[in-house]
Design a protein around this motif. Structure first.
Motif, PDB file in Angstrom:
ATOM      1  N   MET A   1      36.837  36.526  48.544  1.00  0.00           N
ATOM      2  CA  MET A   1      36.748  35.496  47.498  1.00  0.00           C
ATOM      3  C   MET A   1      37.061  34.107  48.042  1.00  0.00           C
ATOM      4  SD  MET A   1      38.189  37.310  44.002  1.00  0.00           S
ATOM      5  CE  MET A   1      39.761  37.794  44.682  1.00  0.00           C
TER       6      MET A   1
ATOM      7  N   TYR B   1      36.559  31.735  40.149  1.00  0.00           N
ATOM      8  CA  TYR B   1      36.722  33.013  39.460  1.00  0.00           C
ATOM      9  C   TYR B   1      37.729  32.848  38.326  1.00  0.00           C
ATOM     10  CZ  TYR B   1      34.637  34.709  43.819  1.00  0.00           C
ATOM     11  OH  TYR B   1      33.825  34.906  44.899  1.00  0.00           O
TER      12      TYR B   1
ATOM     13  N   GLU C   1      38.344  38.088  35.968  1.00  0.00           N
ATOM     14  CA  GLU C   1      37.583  38.603  37.117  1.00  0.00           C
ATOM     15  C   GLU C   1      38.513  38.993  38.261  1.00  0.00           C
ATOM     16  OE1 GLU C   1      33.229  36.622  37.418  1.00  0.00           O
ATOM     17  OE2 GLU C   1      34.894  35.202  37.564  1.00  0.00           O
ATOM     18  N   ILE C   2      39.446  38.109  38.589  1.00  0.00           N
ATOM     19  CA  ILE C   2      40.371  38.392  39.692  1.00  0.00           C
ATOM     20  C   ILE C   2      41.186  39.643  39.399  1.00  0.00           C
ATOM     21  CG2 ILE C   2      42.380  37.519  40.942  1.00  0.00           C
ATOM     22  CD1 ILE C   2      41.265  34.683  40.494  1.00  0.00           C
TER      23      ILE C   2
ATOM     24  N   TYR D   1      39.024  42.787  39.745  1.00  0.00           N
ATOM     25  CA  TYR D   1      38.758  43.114  41.145  1.00  0.00           C
ATOM     26  C   TYR D   1      39.960  43.825  41.770  1.00  0.00           C
ATOM     27  CZ  TYR D   1      34.655  40.033  41.077  1.00  0.00           C
ATOM     28  OH  TYR D   1      33.437  39.460  40.807  1.00  0.00           O
TER      29      TYR D   1
END
Length: 720
Positions: free
Chosen positions: A437, A444, A448-449, A452
């Protein structure tokens, strides 16, 4: 129910053993592996097409799926560069030299004729050559290509002139021609160059008649020396063409935007990148086939290079194919969720499970190799939503996660160790994702982070859970002696170990000592120390059948061999090998343990009973007093064999010292080498030296010298 399950397991093992003995099984398995890869990756390399017609309006923005060269545009630019190159001319110095030589030869001819005429005039007045005759003679000696271009009266002033004047004229003309032709003279400047040489001769001290003749010859000699160079021109044009960079349609480049007209140029580019329905390209499938062949070549090289029995190779290959297929199937199932517009779902796949199983059940090197293969396959399976066939971030993510699982697992892997490996893989996954990333330098959201990182952790944990879940099935089905199985068999409460401990306590103590020696030596040379230790516990199981005939179990009893013949004693001693093998097979113990019990004495000689028999009968053959063998086939068995003799020999020493122990261990290894007992295992001399040092260190710690107390010393002396 329990009994029925116990009966089914051996049948399954026997079926797999017979199945693995099939001669061409490995070829079939390689083919199946290739088919699995092709089926799994087929849809991911299939070219994407769009249903669109010429001179219609596009209903979507279309991107180039790959980078291709636009040859039409490239050729247009190359032709423009070619046309812009001017003709190349070159100054030919050899033309100057040729013309100078030509004018010199003309003057030499004039001098030659003058000399001949003077000679005739001296010899006879009747045959005197007139100036006109001399001119004719000169023209005859020169070629027609020269005489046709030079006026006839040009040579008359030279003939009438003296020799010195002719030579002076020659020098002047040669100098003038050389000076003028040392510069570039293109065709268009030829007249000007002739005027220049004529003017240059004006300053000479020649008489007017001779000067005029010299000027005519000098102008005749002047010729163009700056000529068209075809080779240089072609080279210049080629350089111009080569300097033109090929025009490319870049991967991800917008070919047509939404609501834009599809003109001929756009339509041509769509066809060029293979997006039209009427264009079917087989190149991706050919490339996929080549990639699969490369992967299979590496796998085949690994499994075929070792000189292993067919059944053992097939067993390992079948297990590998199952693990490989399960992992690829997991990837493919998860990849279906890409269709719901979640392109990063690949981060949750527990791909490390496959390589952890390969590491635990097969080999670490094969596991590392498989990590690379899974990374390649994963980058192709999860390529939805990207331009191109490879999703490199996913490939890198899988590679580091798999390698983390392989490298974290050590030699002795309990279930807790596998769970720790899963946590470690999850942590590495998070770090790799963070690096990806940051490198992308994208924006982001927190959601999203978080998603992930959660997927990365779940991938590692699920990998360890699935590994623990699959392990028993593979161990049972394929008869694999894994680390966890070895640890279970090393439990002192195991029935056979309890039997050795209760019925032959001396043998049990001896086996434990041999196990410790063997484990440390194996680990010193990189062999399987755990297998050597646990296998050594069972290596003398056969002694439980007749325990009193072995010296370590003769506590306060007379040695029974004193009342037996050497032949009978030999048979009893040798029988402990076959008895042990029979008992191990009866209890369905691993084949590795059976091999250790069968091979730990090799074909060595029972020296004591052989020499005893030899004293009474000289016709006794040495082969009759040797163990049946076979000789040790692996490093672990060879080490157990040496440790067995070393421990017994050192224990029998009255006052072992470090020097005596070292000498004894080296002599035992030397005897084994001279007796060719180590010929069939792959131990090197360097490894034997390491083994000897390991044995000496361990034995010195076990049989260390003790302090002699004064009273005990006096009593011992008195008894002596």
């Amino acid at each position: 129910m329990k009994n029925s399950k116990k009966k089914q397991a051996p049948k399954t093992n026997k079926f797999i053993e017979k199945f693995n003995e099939f001669k061409f099984l490995h070829i079939i398995l390689y083919a199946i592996l290739g088919v699995v890869l092709f089926v799994a990756l087929y849809s991911n390399v299939k070219p994407e097409t769009v249903d669109i017609e010429l001179f219609t309006v596009s209903d979507q923005t279309i991107y180039a799926p790959t980078t291709v060269e636009d040859k039409v545009e490239t050729e247009i630019k190359q032709q423009e560069a070619n046309d812009n190159v001017e003709d190349q001319y070159t100054l030919k110095k050899e033309i100057t030299d040729k013309q100078v030589d030509l004018i010199s030869s003309i003057f030499d001819t004039v001098l030659e004729v003058k000399i001949e005429a003077a000679k005739l005039a001296t010899d006879s007045s009747e045959n005197v050559l007139s100036p006109e005759d001399q001119v004719k003679e000169i023209r005859q000696k020169l070629t027609s290509s020269i005489t046709d271009k030079i006026p006839e009266n040009t040579f008359l002033p030279l003939v009438k002139a003296s020799k010195d004047e002719v030579e002076m004229a020659k020098d002047a003309v040669v100098t003038g021609v050389n000076n003028i032709m040392s510069k570039e003279i293109p065709i268009v400047q030829l007249t000007e160059a002739k005027k220049q040489v004529e003017e240059e001769l004006q300053y000479s001290s020649l008489r007017s008649e001779v000067l005029q003749a010299s000027q005519v010859l000098a102008k005749f000699a002047i010729t163009p020396n700056y000529v068209f160079d075809l080779e240089a021109t072609e080279e210049k044009r080629q350089q111009a063409i080569d300097s033109v960079k090929e025009v490319q349609i870049k991967q991800g480049q917008i070919l047509v935007e939404e609501d834009e007209l599809i003109n001929r140029e756009v339509y041509r580019k769509l066809g060029l990148v293979g997006l039209l329905d009427d264009q079917q390209s087989y190149k991706p499938f050919i490339g996929l086939g080549i990639l699969i062949l490369l992967i299979l070549t590496v796998v085949i090289y690994y499994f075929e290079k070792k000189d292993r029995p067919i059944a053992k190779r097939n067993n390992s290959l079948l297990l590998y194919c199952l693990i490989f297929a399960i992992t690829i199937l997991l990837m493919k199932i998860v990849s279906l969720f890409q269709k719901i517009d979640y392109n990063h779902i690949g981060y949750i796949v527990p791909v490390a499970m496959g390589v952890m199983l390969v590491k635990l059940l097969l080999n670490e090197r094969l596991a590392i190799l498989t990590s690379m293969i899974f990374a390649i396959c994963g980058s192709m399976i999860f390529n939805e939503g990207i331009t191109g066939s490879f999703n490199f971030p996913v490939g890198i993510y899988y590679l580091f996660g798999c390698l983390a699982g392989v490298l974290f697992l050590g030699e002795h892997n309990f279930r807790s160790k596998i769970l720790q490996a899963g946590l470690f893989v999850g942590g590495i996954n998070v770090v790799v994702l963070m690096a990806i990333m940051l490198i992308r330098n994208g924006t982001y959201s927190n959601v999203e982070i978080t998603s992930y990182f959660v997927m990365a952790c779940v991938s590692g944990l699920v990998s360890s859970v699935l590994t623990i879940g699959f392990m028993p099935f593979f161990e049972t089905g394929f008869g694999i002696l894994s680390t966890m199985k070895l640890i279970e068999l090393s439990n002192p409460n195991h029935p056979l170990l309890r039997k050795i401990l209760t019925e032959t306590p001396g043998t049990y103590h001896h086996s434990v000592m041999v196990a410790n020696l063997s484990e440390s030596a194996c680990e010193a040379i990189g062999a399987n120390g755990l297998l050597a230790r646990v296998g050594a516990y069972y290596h003398d199981l056969g002694k439980t059948k007749r325990p009193q005939y072995f010296i370590e179990n003769q506590m306060n009893i007379e040695n029974p061999h004193n009342k037996l013949s050497a032949q009978l004693s030999k048979n009893i001693i040798i029988a402990h090998v076959t008895d042990g093998v029979e008992m191990l097979r009866k209890h369905k113990m691993p084949k590795e343990f059976v091999d250790i019990a069968e091979q730990h004495h090799g074909t060595s000689l029972l020296k004591y009973f052989y020499h005893q028999a030899k004293e009474s009968n000289d016709s006794i053959y040495e082969d009759e007093f040797r163990y049946p063998g076979p000789k040790p086939q692996t490093k672990e068995i060879a080490i157990i064999s040496i440790a067995d003799s070393a421990e017994a020999a050192v224990r029998s020493m009255s006052n072992p010292t470090p020097e005596k122990i070292e000498k004894l261990v080296k002599s035992i290894i030397s005897d084994r080498l001279q007796d060719h007992q180590l010929d069939e295992c792959d131990l090197t001399l360097k490894e034997l030296d390491i083994i000897a040092k390991s044995f000496c260190e361990s034995l010195k710690g076990i049989f260390h010298s003790r302090i002699e107390y004064p009273e005990l010393t006096k009593k011992q002396k008195g008894s002596k």
